[in-house]
Design an enzyme around this catalytic site. Structure first.
Site, PDB file in Angstrom:
ATOM      1  CE1 TYR A   1      -4.061  -2.146   0.098  1.00 51.92           C
ATOM      2  CE2 TYR A   1      -2.646  -3.093   2.244  1.00 51.92           C
ATOM      3  CZ  TYR A   1      -3.776  -3.405   1.266  1.00 51.92           C
ATOM      4  OH  TYR A   1      -4.538  -4.274   1.151  1.00 51.92           O
TER       5      TYR A   1
ATOM      6  CG  HIS B   1      -6.772   5.019   1.078  1.00 47.84           C
ATOM      7  ND1 HIS B   1      -7.860   6.195   1.222  1.00 47.84           N
ATOM      8  CD2 HIS B   1      -7.484   4.046   1.688  1.00 47.84           C
ATOM      9  CE1 HIS B   1      -8.700   5.779   2.066  1.00 47.84           C
ATOM     10  NE2 HIS B   1      -8.559   4.619   2.147  1.00 47.84           N
TER      11      HIS B   1
ATOM     12  CG  PHE C   1      -5.951  -2.691   7.241  1.00 49.18           C
ATOM     13  CD1 PHE C   1      -5.413  -2.442   5.993  1.00 49.18           C
ATOM     14  CD2 PHE C   1      -5.533  -3.857   8.120  1.00 49.18           C
ATOM     15  CE1 PHE C   1      -4.904  -3.544   5.463  1.00 49.18           C
ATOM     16  CE2 PHE C   1      -4.749  -4.909   7.513  1.00 49.18           C
ATOM     17  CZ  PHE C   1      -4.500  -4.517   6.164  1.00 49.18           C
TER      18      PHE C   1
ATOM     19  CG  ASN D   1     -11.236  -0.570   8.238  1.00 42.25           C
ATOM     20  OD1 ASN D   1     -10.239  -0.669   8.351  1.00 42.25           O
ATOM     21  ND2 ASN D   1     -12.297  -1.255   7.890  1.00 42.25           N
TER      22      ASN D   1
END
Length: 183
Positions: free
Chosen positions: A12, A17, A63, A65
């Site tokens: 990632y 993001h 993560f 969230n």
């Protein structure tokens, strides 16, 4: 405290993001400091000193969230209120190369901000730095879009705007402007 939102794991690192993390990494280089992993807070911590004040830089290592949990833990430990935290995050509603500093409400659908709102039980983010990543043409592709790498041109615009904003932020009074830079 300044918090850069993103997702853990190498896969990632270069995604849209994670531009909040990109911001903190560039900021740490600007101040010539490095991050240290903290198991206690599930993230990476660094500190800078500005105008005789210590500012904690924090990158949650969980993560997106779920990041509200680690932000809440570190803010409690250092006795930092939500209104003393600058949250740096990606923003679909801004084009790459545009950053917006704002005092704001709500999450606007951003899962990282939703997590913070849920854990802190407050809808107001006094300080947010939104980094434009653009929006996919089809709404159903948002998750894939934010978890993908920007094009070379988009990344160049994003990095240029981050570098420019850091120089602007730390050379003027941050309370005096809302829009930082547009490339």
């Amino acid at each position: 405290m300044i918090v850069g939102l993103g997702n853990p794991f190498k896969k990632y690192n270069h995604t849209r993001h994670n531009v909040g993390i990109w911001y903190l990494e560039i900021l740490s280089k600007f101040f010539n400091v490095s991050f240290k992993k903290s198991k206690k807070f599930s993230g990476y911590i660094s500190k800078i000193f500005l105008l005789k004040k210590q500012i904690i830089l924090f990158i949650p290592n969980i993560f997106m969230n779920l990041n509200g949990v680690s932000i809440f833990q570190i803010s409690n430990f250092y006795n930092i209120n939500l209104n003393e935290i600058l949250i740096v995050h990606d923003e679909l509603d801004l084009l790459p190369g545009i950053l917006k500093f704002k005092y704001g409400y709500g999450s606007n659908g951003h899962k990282g901000l939703k997590s913070i709102i849920q854990i802190f039980q407050k809808k107001i983010f006094y300080k947010r730095l939104s980094i434009g990543i653009g929006r996919p043409q089809e709404k159903k592709n948002i998750a894939n879009f934010v978890l993908s790498k920007p094009t070379f041109s988009e990344k160049k615009k994003i990095l240029k705007s981050i570098n420019k904003s850091i120089h602007l932020i730390f050379s003027v009074n941050i309370k005096n402007f809302k829009y930082i830079t547009k490339i």
